[in-house]
Write a protein that holds these residues in place. Structure first.
Motif, PDB file in Angstrom:
ATOM      1  N   CYS A  45       1.858  -2.354   8.487  1.00 29.70           N
ATOM      2  CA  CYS A  45       3.019  -2.792   9.279  1.00 29.70           C
ATOM      3  C   CYS A  45       3.592  -1.645  10.112  1.00 29.70           C
ATOM      4  O   CYS A  45       4.272  -1.879  11.116  1.00 29.70           O
ATOM      5  CB  CYS A  45       4.103  -3.338   8.357  1.00 29.70           C
ATOM      6  N   ALA A  46       3.314  -0.420   9.683  1.00 31.65           N
ATOM      7  CA  ALA A  46       3.859   0.741  10.400  1.00 31.65           C
ATOM      8  C   ALA A  46       3.179   0.952  11.742  1.00 31.65           C
ATOM      9  O   ALA A  46       3.806   1.437  12.691  1.00 31.65           O
ATOM     10  CB  ALA A  46       3.725   1.995   9.535  1.00 31.65           C
ATOM     11  N   LEU A  47       1.883   0.603  11.843  1.00 30.25           N
ATOM     12  CA  LEU A  47       1.190   0.858  13.113  1.00 30.25           C
ATOM     13  C   LEU A  47       1.776   0.040  14.258  1.00 30.25           C
ATOM     14  O   LEU A  47       2.098   0.603  15.313  1.00 30.25           O
ATOM     15  CB  LEU A  47      -0.317   0.611  12.988  1.00 30.25           C
ATOM     16  N   PRO A  48       1.932  -1.283  14.132  1.00 30.35           N
ATOM     17  CA  PRO A  48       2.578  -2.005  15.231  1.00 30.35           C
ATOM     18  C   PRO A  48       3.992  -1.500  15.506  1.00 30.35           C
ATOM     19  O   PRO A  48       4.420  -1.444  16.663  1.00 30.35           O
ATOM     20  CB  PRO A  48       2.570  -3.469  14.773  1.00 30.35           C
ATOM     21  N   ALA A  56      12.728  -0.109  10.433  1.00 26.67           N
ATOM     22  CA  ALA A  56      12.509   0.143   9.002  1.00 26.67           C
ATOM     23  C   ALA A  56      11.031   0.302   8.675  1.00 26.67           C
ATOM     24  O   ALA A  56      10.670   0.998   7.710  1.00 26.67           O
ATOM     25  CB  ALA A  56      13.111  -0.994   8.180  1.00 26.67           C
ATOM     26  N   PHE A  57      10.165  -0.307   9.494  1.00 28.40           N
ATOM     27  CA  PHE A  57       8.731  -0.222   9.219  1.00 28.40           C
ATOM     28  C   PHE A  57       8.156   1.161   9.517  1.00 28.40           C
ATOM     29  O   PHE A  57       7.010   1.448   9.162  1.00 28.40           O
ATOM     30  CB  PHE A  57       7.975  -1.289  10.018  1.00 28.40           C
ATOM     31  N   VAL A  79       7.606  -7.274  14.828  1.00 25.74           N
ATOM     32  CA  VAL A  79       6.890  -6.599  13.748  1.00 25.74           C
ATOM     33  C   VAL A  79       7.192  -7.287  12.420  1.00 25.74           C
ATOM     34  O   VAL A  79       6.344  -7.326  11.522  1.00 25.74           O
ATOM     35  CB  VAL A  79       7.246  -5.103  13.696  1.00 25.74           C
ATOM     36  N   HIS A  80       8.388  -7.852  12.283  1.00 22.57           N
ATOM     37  CA  HIS A  80       8.690  -8.640  11.077  1.00 22.57           C
ATOM     38  C   HIS A  80       7.671  -9.761  10.913  1.00 22.57           C
ATOM     39  O   HIS A  80       7.151  -9.996   9.821  1.00 22.57           O
ATOM     40  CB  HIS A  80      10.094  -9.244  11.154  1.00 22.57           C
ATOM     41  N   ASP A  81       7.383 -10.438  12.005  1.00 25.43           N
ATOM     42  CA  ASP A  81       6.428 -11.552  11.959  1.00 25.43           C
ATOM     43  C   ASP A  81       5.035 -11.067  11.580  1.00 25.43           C
ATOM     44  O   ASP A  81       4.337 -11.687  10.770  1.00 25.43           O
ATOM     45  CB  ASP A  81       6.351 -12.263  13.317  1.00 25.43           C
TER      46      ASP A  81
END
Length: 448
Positions: free
Chosen positions: A326-329, A408-409, A102-104
């Motif tokens: 970013c929260a959805l993934p 964290a996302f 998810v960072h990517d």
């Protein structure tokens, strides 16, 4: 190579199975471009236009143009890492590359928004992330020069009342995720379908239409209830004994077609059956059998809440601000990519009936976190779901540059679940308060 048997179609879906070490995350999101001085939609042609945006991105950042006739309609990364495409009303979509963490994917979103802002600023074009177009009528919304839309829009009018709203006035964020086997696909699909209304509630961000409140918190989700029910919905058959790749293929074979592409042109086959095409009985191409590209194209015209291709597409969320993209993934990776979390999520939903799942789906567009199932508020279920997802992301242990895990996302979603207030409800409070019922303020206050 013509397709001769249904077994080839089943094998094509099954070929998406891959070991956990190879699972990826593909994130897509759409946004509304607008002219920053007039707040009008962006036309396709002209000095300040969708065409100028695409050409600007191509020239400045080295994207490769994709054309339909003489019109640039998309951009592809020359290294095969994602693409930029257009939705029917000019909505700008990033279809991201398959990435490891998810960072990517969040870095990818950030890079994309930086690029479109850089080019857009020079043209006086801004971008708004919302689930539904807050201001423009259908008549004011431009139509992009893509052949498939000329086929889809008239057909939509025959099979529902909200198809044109779906095409021209909504934006979503999606994530595409992998499965290991048929059994893994089945469990992930069932969990995803059952919990999709919870995701819809958490991401609800489309309370305006035509310059005023529309009566819903996720109008984008409501639209799908009457777009084309032959190709949308909650797939109750996915919960029946024996469900697998073959059952989904049987479903897809009977979903009415839109088109077939031949020599770069769209042939209108709307309402016809792919099953007839497989038998060489398609009236528009008599005696001709489909090829695998035809099947891939057909699968993209099926719109359930979770879509099966060679991966699973989570389709229930409104588009929104950068943090929620970013929260959805993060939500779905946390739920589906660690076995303990997948098991816990299944335990949560496995006893829900088809009728209960459907009622929840029907109630959420208007009620969001206030909807209930089995006497429990979606807000309470969302807290539980987010805790399961957070545990899954912590177990994955993928750390970013500041040492934090992907968990964290989820923070923006935790804020929503704890407060019980969706983004849509916050927008309505602004509309009735500081904005003095002037919906144009959303462009000033919430553009990327």
């Amino acid at each position: 190579m013509p397709i001769e048997t249904k077994a080839q179609l089943i094998e094509e879906l099954a070929s998406g199975s891959k070991p956990k070490a190879e699972w990826k995350i593909g994130t897509e999101h759409e946004k509304f471009p607008f002219l920053t001085d007039t707040l009008q939609p962006v036309p396709y042609h002209g000095p300040r236009s969708i065409k100028a945006l695409l050409d600007g991105l191509k020239d400045r950042y080295g994207w490769t143009g994709v054309y339909e006739g003489e019109n640039i309609i998309a951009l592809s990364d020359p290294n095969g890492l994602g693409n930029v495409s257009l939705e029917p009303g000019g909505q700008f979509e990033l279809s991201g590359a398959p990435l490891d963490t998810v960072h990517d994917t969040c870095e990818e979103v950030h890079e994309h928004l930086t690029q479109v802002r850089e080019v857009g600023d020079r043209l006086g074009i801004g971008f708004l992330g919302l689930g539904a177009s807050p201001l423009w009528s259908l008549a004011e919304t431009p139509v992009m020069p893509k052949g498939r839309y000329g086929i889809m829009a008239p057909y939509m009018d025959k099979v529902g009342t909200k198809g044109r709203d779906m095409m021209f006035r909504t934006c979503t964020v999606q994530v595409n995720l992998d499965f290991a086997s048929e059994a893994d696909m089945v469990k992930k699909l069932r969990v995803s379908l059952a919990l999709q209304p919870v995701a819809t509630a958490l991401f609800a961000d489309s309370p305006f239409l035509d310059g005023k409140p529309n009566g819903f918190l996720s109008y984008r989700s409501e639209v799908w209830r009457d777009t084309d029910n032959a190709r949308a919905g909650m797939l109750p058959f996915a919960f029946e004994d024996g469900f697998g790749f073959e059952r989904y293929v049987d479903y897809a074979l009977d979903v009415p077609m839109y088109f077939v592409m031949r020599d770069g042109k769209y042939i209108n086959t709307s309402g016809e059956s792919f099953r007839a095409f497989l038998d060489g009985r398609l009236p528009q191409l008599p005696g001709e059998k489909p090829v695998m590209k035809d099947w891939a194209d057909h699968l993209t015209t099926i719109f359930p809440e979770v879509r099966l291709k060679k991966y699973l597409e989570q389709r229930g969320a409104d588009s929104g601000p950068w943090r929620r993209l970013c929260a959805l993934p993060a939500l779905w990776v946390g739920l589906l990519y660690e076995q303990s979390s997948l098991d816990a999520a299944w335990d949560l939903v496995k006893d829900w009936t088809a009728e209960e799942r459907q009622k929840l789906r029907d109630d959420v567009p208007r009620q969001a976190l206030h909807a209930t199932i089995r006497g429990r508020k979606v807000q309470d279920i969302a807290r539980e779901v987010l805790a399961i997802a957070r545990a899954g992301l912590e177990a994955r242990g993928r750390h970013g540059c500041k040492g934090k895990t992907e968990a964290a996302f989820l923070d923006p979603l935790d804020e929503i679940a704890q407060s019980g207030k969706t983004a849509a409800e916050n927008l309505l409070a602004l509309y009735n308060g500081d904005w003095h019922q002037d919906v144009t303020r959303v462009f000033r206050d919430f553009a990327y």
